[in-house]
Design an enzyme around this catalytic site. Structure first.
Site, short mmCIF file in Angstrom:
data_model
loop_
_atom_site.label_atom_id
_atom_site.label_comp_id
_atom_site.label_asym_id
_atom_site.label_seq_id
_atom_site.Cartn_x
_atom_site.Cartn_y
_atom_site.Cartn_z
N GLU A 150 1.06 -1.07 -0.01
CA GLU A 150 -0.24 0.01 -0.05
C GLU A 150 0.85 1.23 0.31
O GLU A 150 0.50 2.28 -0.58
CB GLU A 150 -1.04 0.00 1.26
CG GLU A 150 -2.12 -1.02 1.08
CD GLU A 150 -2.61 -0.87 2.38
OE1 GLU A 150 -3.93 -0.44 1.63
OE2 GLU A 150 -2.17 -1.22 3.39
N ASP A 153 3.87 1.47 -0.89
CA ASP A 153 4.77 1.65 -2.56
C ASP A 153 3.91 2.83 -2.82
O ASP A 153 4.00 3.21 -3.87
CB ASP A 153 5.53 0.28 -2.63
CG ASP A 153 6.30 -0.01 -1.85
OD1 ASP A 153 7.22 1.04 -1.13
OD2 ASP A 153 6.93 -1.31 -1.89
N SER A 213 30.49 18.41 25.72
CA SER A 213 30.29 17.27 25.94
C SER A 213 30.23 16.40 27.41
O SER A 213 29.90 17.74 27.94
CB SER A 213 32.37 16.52 25.50
OG SER A 213 32.82 17.66 26.94
N MET A 214 30.20 15.70 27.66
CA MET A 214 29.58 14.87 29.09
C MET A 214 31.39 14.05 30.03
O MET A 214 32.33 13.87 29.99
CB MET A 214 28.60 14.11 28.84
CG MET A 214 27.15 14.53 29.09
SD MET A 214 26.16 13.65 28.98
CE MET A 214 26.26 12.07 27.71
N GLU A 220 18.43 9.00 31.61
CA GLU A 220 18.12 7.95 30.72
C GLU A 220 19.23 7.17 29.26
O GLU A 220 20.06 7.38 30.13
CB GLU A 220 17.56 9.09 29.15
CG GLU A 220 18.47 9.90 28.73
CD GLU A 220 17.79 11.17 27.99
OE1 GLU A 220 16.84 10.81 26.95
OE2 GLU A 220 18.23 11.91 27.94
N LYS A 264 22.61 5.92 27.56
CA LYS A 264 22.85 6.65 26.17
C LYS A 264 23.19 5.83 25.85
O LYS A 264 24.48 5.03 25.38
CB LYS A 264 24.57 7.19 27.77
CG LYS A 264 25.44 7.45 26.14
CD LYS A 264 26.97 8.08 27.58
CE LYS A 264 27.80 8.93 26.69
NZ LYS A 264 28.27 8.34 25.54
N ASP A 272 24.77 4.58 21.91
CA ASP A 272 26.40 4.83 21.50
C ASP A 272 26.25 5.71 20.05
O ASP A 272 26.32 4.29 19.12
CB ASP A 272 27.07 3.83 21.68
CG ASP A 272 28.45 4.06 21.25
OD1 ASP A 272 29.16 4.81 21.28
OD2 ASP A 272 29.53 2.51 21.59
N TYR A 330 17.79 9.79 17.75
CA TYR A 330 16.96 9.74 19.09
C TYR A 330 17.34 11.69 19.71
O TYR A 330 17.92 11.45 19.78
CB TYR A 330 17.15 8.90 19.92
CG TYR A 330 16.45 6.89 19.95
CD1 TYR A 330 15.41 7.41 20.53
CD2 TYR A 330 16.90 6.31 19.16
CE1 TYR A 330 14.96 6.61 19.81
CE2 TYR A 330 16.17 5.60 18.74
CZ TYR A 330 15.34 5.05 19.75
OH TYR A 330 14.45 3.77 19.32
N LYS A 346 20.89 14.25 34.47
CA LYS A 346 20.72 15.38 34.31
C LYS A 346 19.60 15.39 35.52
O LYS A 346 18.74 15.37 35.48
CB LYS A 346 20.15 15.59 32.65
CG LYS A 346 20.34 14.76 31.90
CD LYS A 346 19.58 15.73 30.25
CE LYS A 346 19.90 14.28 29.46
NZ LYS A 346 19.22 14.20 28.07
N LYS A 401 28.51 5.77 32.72
CA LYS A 401 29.44 4.59 31.76
C LYS A 401 28.88 2.77 32.07
O LYS A 401 28.90 2.36 33.21
CB LYS A 401 31.09 4.42 31.94
CG LYS A 401 31.02 6.26 30.81
CD LYS A 401 30.68 6.71 30.25
CE LYS A 401 30.66 5.96 27.93
NZ LYS A 401 31.81 6.07 27.90
N CYS A 427 64.55 -1.29 11.96
CA CYS A 427 63.50 -0.74 12.15
C CYS A 427 62.73 -1.37 11.05
O CYS A 427 63.11 -2.00 9.84
CB CYS A 427 63.48 0.54 11.42
SG CYS A 427 61.90 1.44 11.11
N CYS A 473 62.05 1.60 7.26
CA CYS A 473 63.43 1.42 6.44
C CYS A 473 64.95 0.43 7.30
O CYS A 473 65.32 0.57 6.06
CB CYS A 473 63.92 2.68 7.02
SG CYS A 473 64.29 2.98 8.81
N CYS A 482 63.89 4.17 16.43
CA CYS A 482 64.77 4.56 14.90
C CYS A 482 65.23 5.64 14.77
O CYS A 482 64.42 6.76 14.84
CB CYS A 482 63.54 4.06 13.45
SG CYS A 482 64.14 4.75 12.13
N CYS A 541 63.48 8.02 7.31
CA CYS A 541 62.13 6.47 7.92
C CYS A 541 61.07 7.63 6.77
O CYS A 541 60.07 8.28 8.03
CB CYS A 541 62.18 6.08 9.34
SG CYS A 541 60.87 5.40 9.20
#
Length: 648
Positions: free
Chosen positions: A32, A34, A79-80, A108, A110, A112, A215, A280, A304, A398, A401, A414, A419
């Site tokens: 339907e 489509d 940032s947090m 809530e 977090k 990733d 989100y 928060k 975390k 190394c 090189c 080295c 190098c």
């Protein structure tokens, strides 16, 4: 079909798409949808001037860019602060309550993914910007318009920035990687990389196929009048955005910890990757009272999830050559999935660590990964050995090189300045933020330029011409000009930044400032006695500087000649209580600590980052931590910011 019928069909398509993509509750079949979609598309092809701004056909992509432009957020995207255990959460709560009293907390998941800022004006999505450095990000509006859970229009006419996370569901991530494998393409390491990579596609039709989800988790610029963040977010959800699968109002550490444990238990059921929980302060007025540090808001933190450990096997050791020539061993391990990411390498830092751990090729080991931390080996399971394991020999040549290596014990180096790995890494360091900040000169471009023999060292950057880059893969006219302009813009940079960018071992920004101020361009010929006499510079640093200047004397003079660095005049500070004193700053102050640091340095003080018996003063503001405690234990004089200002 009349225009009125066309508008009705668009609204019906939007309703069906919202039920499918946002509410996860389909109210129409794919067939339907489509058929109705193609009716709308046929009308738009015949009536291009009548195409609605929010038509679902706008989500298929098709805009191809040469590159992404930079755009500025109206309000900074912060940032947090990360906290990792109950004690650290309690410390954060104690600081909060101490400053603004008892609070209600809005918690809530977090997710990733890739942080995104959506700007709406007069009800229309006008710009989508990646987080970037928090002030300026990349404008990816064409790509974000293809995300079905991002409304193209909203029922709100004011200017509003809606912040959130662009993620890929775990099952969609598996499908994408399966498709990439079948095409012989490299798979994405984890869903976050897949989301970020999808947003940075120059062809938006590729983004449209990637099943991205948005989100919302917060707001930037807005004039909403609700007194709580949770109430503002409830309003945002009514505009057609996805709600997080779980949210919780919490009042104390017990409730926060209980919800945190609930989310960990649900970790594998929730279809998106989570790496923690966000806490928060809910009341907007208390958020404003708490304010911000230089880096993070004081009214929110990320709790975390625990690190994830897995057992795997070390298959081999590979060697990396850094810009200073230091050889770093990396363990190539049997690929293992750790919290959604396929891990195949782990850092080992140096050969002393290998000997300390007793690691052998073929050993079973415990690998740990927490959040964005580089995977590392925490334990060698030597009781699982079967006799097939092989000892790891210290290298003598190394890997790049083949030059003979200098073994200093902890460090193996080295010494060949030509190098290729040293050249590439020294240029990458030279160009990065905090050094010469050459926008657009990333590691991949540096590798290409060196490989194609367009440049052989840092100096070569300043001899690049348009025709040198013309015709190279990925180098279009605008990109070439932007890169050349960025390189030219570094001319006249402060001398201390140039010294820091040269990558002299042990010589960072603080030491570079002291050297630039004391010697100016004469730093190339400074003697050991002169250098070591500077406050804060020890014998190892002095030897490192002198060895670098001995080997690169003429090269550095050529750099000075080409870049013409700005040399700061050494002005003797007038007599004041802080002249020639060592000062440490800690806590939150009335202005950023960077401003206070600059003020004290102009008064002739040396501002240090750590407290010792040689420290003269510790100046502290609100929420001062371990530095203040250490100063008190050592008997170092402490001053509140207000006391310091009175002394001046």
């Amino acid at each position: 079909m009349t225009n009125e019928q066309y508008q009705e069909k668009i609204q019906l398509l939007k309703k069906w798409a919202h039920a499918y993509y946002v509410e996860d509750n389909p109210v129409a079949t794919d067939d339907e949808y489509d058929r109705l979609y193609h009716e709308v598309l046929d009308y738009e092809i015949e009536n291009p001037s009548n195409v609605a701004e929010d038509s679902p056909t706008k989500r298929v992509g098709g805009v191809v860019r040469g590159e992404f432009s930079k755009a500025k957020h109206i309000k900074r995207m912060w940032s947090m602060e990360d906290v990792f255990n109950t004690d650290e959460v309690q410390e954060w709560l104690d600081r909060t309550v101490k400053n603004v009293g008892e609070c209600v907390y809005f918690c809530e998941p977090k997710f990733d993914g890739a942080s995104m800022n959506l700007l709406y004006e007069n009800g229309k999505l006008v710009r989508a910007i990646t987080r970037g450095d928090g002030v300026i990000g990349e404008e990816v509006t064409d790509n974000v318009r293809t995300i079905r859970s991002v409304p193209l229009t909203i029922d709100y006419k004011g200017q509003i920035e809606i912040r959130g996370e662009v993620v890929i569901r775990k099952d969609d991530f598996e499908i994408i990687n399966k498709e990439r494998l079948e095409k012989g393409e490299q798979v994405f390491a984890n869903p976050r990389n897949a989301a970020a990579g999808s947003l940075r596609q120059l062809d938006s039709s590729v983004t449209a196929k990637r099943r991205l989800v948005f989100y919302p988790w917060g707001l930037g610029e807005n004039s909403l009048t609700q007194t709580k963040l949770s109430q503002k977010m409830d309003f945002v959800y009514t505009l057609g955005f996805l709600e997080p699968p779980h949210v919780q109002e919490c009042h104390n550490i017990e409730e926060i910890e209980a919800f945190y444990q609930d989310l960990i238990a649900l970790r594998h059921e929730i279809p998106m990757m989570m790496d923690g929980m966000v806490i928060k302060v809910d009341e907007v007025s208390k958020q404003e009272d708490l304010g911000y540090t230089v880096k993070v808001p004081k009214w929110m933190c990320a709790y975390k999830f625990p690190a994830v450990e897995k057992v795997t096997k070390v298959n081999d050791i590979t060697l990396q050559v850094g810009r200073t020539g230091v050889i770093t061993p990396v363990a190539e391990v049997e690929p293992v999935e750790v919290d959604g990411a396929i891990i195949s390498r782990a850092t080992l830092h140096n050969f002393d660590e290998i000997e300390r751990k007793g690691l052998m090729i073929g050993d079973s080991i415990i690998l740990i990964r927490s959040g964005d931390v580089i995977p590392k080996i925490t334990k060698v399971l030597d009781d699982r050995r079967d006799g097939s394991e092989r000892a790891i020999a210290r290298p003598t040549a190394c890997p790049t090189c083949q030059s003979e290596l200098l073994d200093e014990g902890t460090l193996i180096k080295c010494q060949n300045l030509d190098c290729p790995d040293r050249v590439v890494n020294s240029i990458i360091h030279f160009a990065k933020k905090g050094c010469m900040n050459i926008d657009g000169l990333g590691s991949k471009i540096v590798e290409i330029l060196v490989k194609e023999h367009k440049i052989e060292d840092i100096l070569g950057l300043y001899h690049l011409k348009f025709e040198d880059l013309e015709g190279m893969e990925g180098f279009k006219e605008k990109r070439i000009q932007n890169l050349l302009d960025a390189i030219a813009h570094t001319k006249g940079a402060p001398l201390y930044r140039l010294l820091s960018a040269m990558g002299i071992e042990h010589i960072g920004e603080v030491a570079s400032k002291s050297l630039a101020l004391e010697f100016g361009l004469g730093v190339v010929d400074a003697t050991f006695e002169e250098v070591v006499a500077l406050d804060g510079i020890g014998e190892e640093m002095a030897n490192s500087l002198l060895e670098f200047m001995r080997v690169n004397h003429d090269f550095v003079l050529k750099l000075f000649d080409v870049i013409q660095p700005q040399v700061e005049e050494k002005v003797e500070a007038e007599e004041n209580p802080f002249k020639n004193k060592t000062v440490v700053l800690t806590g939150s102050m009335s202005v950023s600590r960077g401003v206070v640091k600059e003020m004290l340095e102009k008064l002739g003080a040396k501002v240090s980052g750590s407290v010792s018996k040689k420290t003269d003063y510790v100046v502290y503001g609100d929420d001062a931590g371990s530095k203040l405690t250490k100063a008190e234990s050592l008997g170092v004089k402490t001053l509140r910011e207000e006391e310091m200002r009175k002394m001046l």
